[in-house]
Motif scaffolding. Structure first.
Motif, PDB file in Angstrom:
ATOM      1  N   SER A  33     -26.775  38.508 -72.786  1.00  0.00           N
ATOM      2  CA  SER A  33     -25.329  38.265 -72.737  1.00  0.00           C
ATOM      3  C   SER A  33     -24.937  36.970 -73.446  1.00  0.00           C
ATOM      4  CB  SER A  33     -24.835  38.247 -71.298  1.00  0.00           C
ATOM      5  OG  SER A  33     -25.333  37.118 -70.605  1.00  0.00           O
ATOM      6  N   ALA A  34     -25.849  36.015 -73.516  1.00  0.00           N
ATOM      7  CA  ALA A  34     -25.547  34.735 -74.163  1.00  0.00           C
ATOM      8  C   ALA A  34     -26.015  34.693 -75.618  1.00  0.00           C
ATOM      9  CB  ALA A  34     -26.200  33.595 -73.377  1.00  0.00           C
ATOM     10  N   GLY A  35     -26.660  35.764 -76.074  1.00  0.00           N
ATOM     11  CA  GLY A  35     -27.154  35.798 -77.445  1.00  0.00           C
ATOM     12  C   GLY A  35     -28.307  34.844 -77.677  1.00  0.00           C
ATOM     13  N   LEU A  36     -29.115  34.651 -76.645  1.00  0.00           N
ATOM     14  CA  LEU A  36     -30.246  33.724 -76.726  1.00  0.00           C
ATOM     15  C   LEU A  36     -31.562  34.476 -76.789  1.00  0.00           C
ATOM     16  CD1 LEU A  36     -29.049  31.308 -73.902  1.00  0.00           C
ATOM     17  CD2 LEU A  36     -28.901  30.913 -76.367  1.00  0.00           C
ATOM     18  N   SER A  37     -32.594  33.770 -77.195  1.00  0.00           N
ATOM     19  CA  SER A  37     -33.943  34.318 -77.192  1.00  0.00           C
ATOM     20  C   SER A  37     -34.436  34.411 -75.748  1.00  0.00           C
ATOM     21  CB  SER A  37     -34.878  33.402 -77.987  1.00  0.00           C
ATOM     22  OG  SER A  37     -36.224  33.630 -77.654  1.00  0.00           O
ATOM     23  N   ARG A  38     -34.867  35.586 -75.342  1.00  0.00           N
ATOM     24  CA  ARG A  38     -35.392  35.766 -73.994  1.00  0.00           C
ATOM     25  C   ARG A  38     -36.573  34.844 -73.754  1.00  0.00           C
ATOM     26  NH1 ARG A  38     -38.855  37.088 -71.013  1.00  0.00           N
ATOM     27  NH2 ARG A  38     -38.735  38.240 -69.092  1.00  0.00           N
ATOM     28  N   PHE A  39     -37.412  34.701 -74.756  1.00  0.00           N
ATOM     29  CA  PHE A  39     -38.571  33.821 -74.655  1.00  0.00           C
ATOM     30  C   PHE A  39     -38.139  32.387 -74.392  1.00  0.00           C
ATOM     31  CE2 PHE A  39     -41.381  30.805 -76.819  1.00  0.00           C
ATOM     32  CZ  PHE A  39     -42.550  30.998 -76.098  1.00  0.00           C
ATOM     33  N   GLU A  40     -37.130  31.920 -75.130  1.00  0.00           N
ATOM     34  CA  GLU A  40     -36.670  30.540 -74.964  1.00  0.00           C
ATOM     35  C   GLU A  40     -36.026  30.318 -73.601  1.00  0.00           C
ATOM     36  OE1 GLU A  40     -37.285  27.958 -76.914  1.00  0.00           O
ATOM     37  OE2 GLU A  40     -38.400  29.259 -78.270  1.00  0.00           O
ATOM     38  N   VAL A  41     -35.276  31.300 -73.112  1.00  0.00           N
ATOM     39  CA  VAL A  41     -34.672  31.181 -71.786  1.00  0.00           C
ATOM     40  C   VAL A  41     -35.767  31.104 -70.728  1.00  0.00           C
ATOM     41  CG1 VAL A  41     -33.250  32.334 -70.044  1.00  0.00           C
ATOM     42  CG2 VAL A  41     -32.512  32.308 -72.433  1.00  0.00           C
ATOM     43  N   GLU A  42     -36.753  31.977 -70.825  1.00  0.00           N
ATOM     44  CA  GLU A  42     -37.840  31.960 -69.847  1.00  0.00           C
ATOM     45  C   GLU A  42     -38.601  30.639 -69.907  1.00  0.00           C
ATOM     46  OE1 GLU A  42     -41.669  34.539 -68.280  1.00  0.00           O
ATOM     47  OE2 GLU A  42     -40.515  35.289 -69.978  1.00  0.00           O
ATOM     48  N   ARG A  43     -38.818  30.134 -71.093  1.00  0.00           N
ATOM     49  CA  ARG A  43     -39.514  28.854 -71.247  1.00  0.00           C
ATOM     50  C   ARG A  43     -38.718  27.716 -70.595  1.00  0.00           C
ATOM     51  NH1 ARG A  43     -41.302  26.452 -76.991  1.00  0.00           N
ATOM     52  NH2 ARG A  43     -39.100  25.935 -77.054  1.00  0.00           N
ATOM     53  N   ALA A  44     -37.401  27.729 -70.783  1.00  0.00           N
ATOM     54  CA  ALA A  44     -36.551  26.692 -70.183  1.00  0.00           C
ATOM     55  C   ALA A  44     -36.562  26.785 -68.658  1.00  0.00           C
ATOM     56  CB  ALA A  44     -35.131  26.815 -70.714  1.00  0.00           C
ATOM     57  N   VAL A  45     -36.546  28.002 -68.132  1.00  0.00           N
ATOM     58  CA  VAL A  45     -36.600  28.188 -66.677  1.00  0.00           C
ATOM     59  C   VAL A  45     -37.921  27.656 -66.133  1.00  0.00           C
ATOM     60  CG1 VAL A  45     -36.731  29.925 -64.833  1.00  0.00           C
ATOM     61  CG2 VAL A  45     -34.992  30.125 -66.608  1.00  0.00           C
ATOM     62  N   LYS A  46     -39.010  28.018 -66.765  1.00  0.00           N
ATOM     63  CA  LYS A  46     -40.321  27.549 -66.311  1.00  0.00           C
ATOM     64  C   LYS A  46     -40.406  26.024 -66.349  1.00  0.00           C
ATOM     65  CE  LYS A  46     -43.022  31.641 -67.413  1.00  0.00           C
ATOM     66  NZ  LYS A  46     -44.089  32.201 -68.243  1.00  0.00           N
ATOM     67  N   LYS A  47     -39.883  25.428 -67.418  1.00  0.00           N
ATOM     68  CA  LYS A  47     -39.910  23.969 -67.527  1.00  0.00           C
ATOM     69  C   LYS A  47     -39.092  23.335 -66.408  1.00  0.00           C
ATOM     70  CE  LYS A  47     -38.941  20.067 -70.479  1.00  0.00           C
ATOM     71  NZ  LYS A  47     -38.306  19.571 -71.691  1.00  0.00           N
ATOM     72  N   ALA A  48     -37.913  23.885 -66.139  1.00  0.00           N
ATOM     73  CA  ALA A  48     -37.050  23.339 -65.084  1.00  0.00           C
ATOM     74  C   ALA A  48     -37.706  23.446 -63.709  1.00  0.00           C
ATOM     75  CB  ALA A  48     -35.710  24.064 -65.080  1.00  0.00           C
ATOM     76  N   VAL A  49     -38.429  24.519 -63.477  1.00  0.00           N
ATOM     77  CA  VAL A  49     -39.099  24.705 -62.186  1.00  0.00           C
ATOM     78  C   VAL A  49     -40.302  23.776 -62.058  1.00  0.00           C
ATOM     79  CG1 VAL A  49     -40.438  26.347 -60.806  1.00  0.00           C
ATOM     80  CG2 VAL A  49     -38.292  27.066 -61.868  1.00  0.00           C
TER      81      VAL A  49
END
Length: 58
Positions: A33-49
């Motif tokens: 929905s945001a037009g982002l890379s799924r890989f990059e979103v998952e990487r950002a989530v993992k980093k934040a956690v």
């Protein structure tokens, strides 16, 4: 899942599996929905956690 066996272990594993599926679905939906890379979103989530002190500035 140390200390669990039998039905307790199976139930805990199932809860983990369902939660993991929901997280993956949410990441996929957000990225699409945001037009982002799924890989990059998952990487950002993992980093934040893993490093919440680093994510407070974003």
């Amino acid at each position: 899942m140390s200390g669990l066996d039998g039905e307790e272990r199976r139930a805990q594993w199932e809860r983990w599996r369902v939660a993991a599926e929901r997280v993956q679905a949410a990441i996929t939906e957000h990225a699409a929905s945001a037009g982002l890379s799924r890989f990059e979103v998952e990487r950002a989530v993992k980093k934040a956690v893993r490093h919440p002190e680093d994510s407070s500035a974003t």
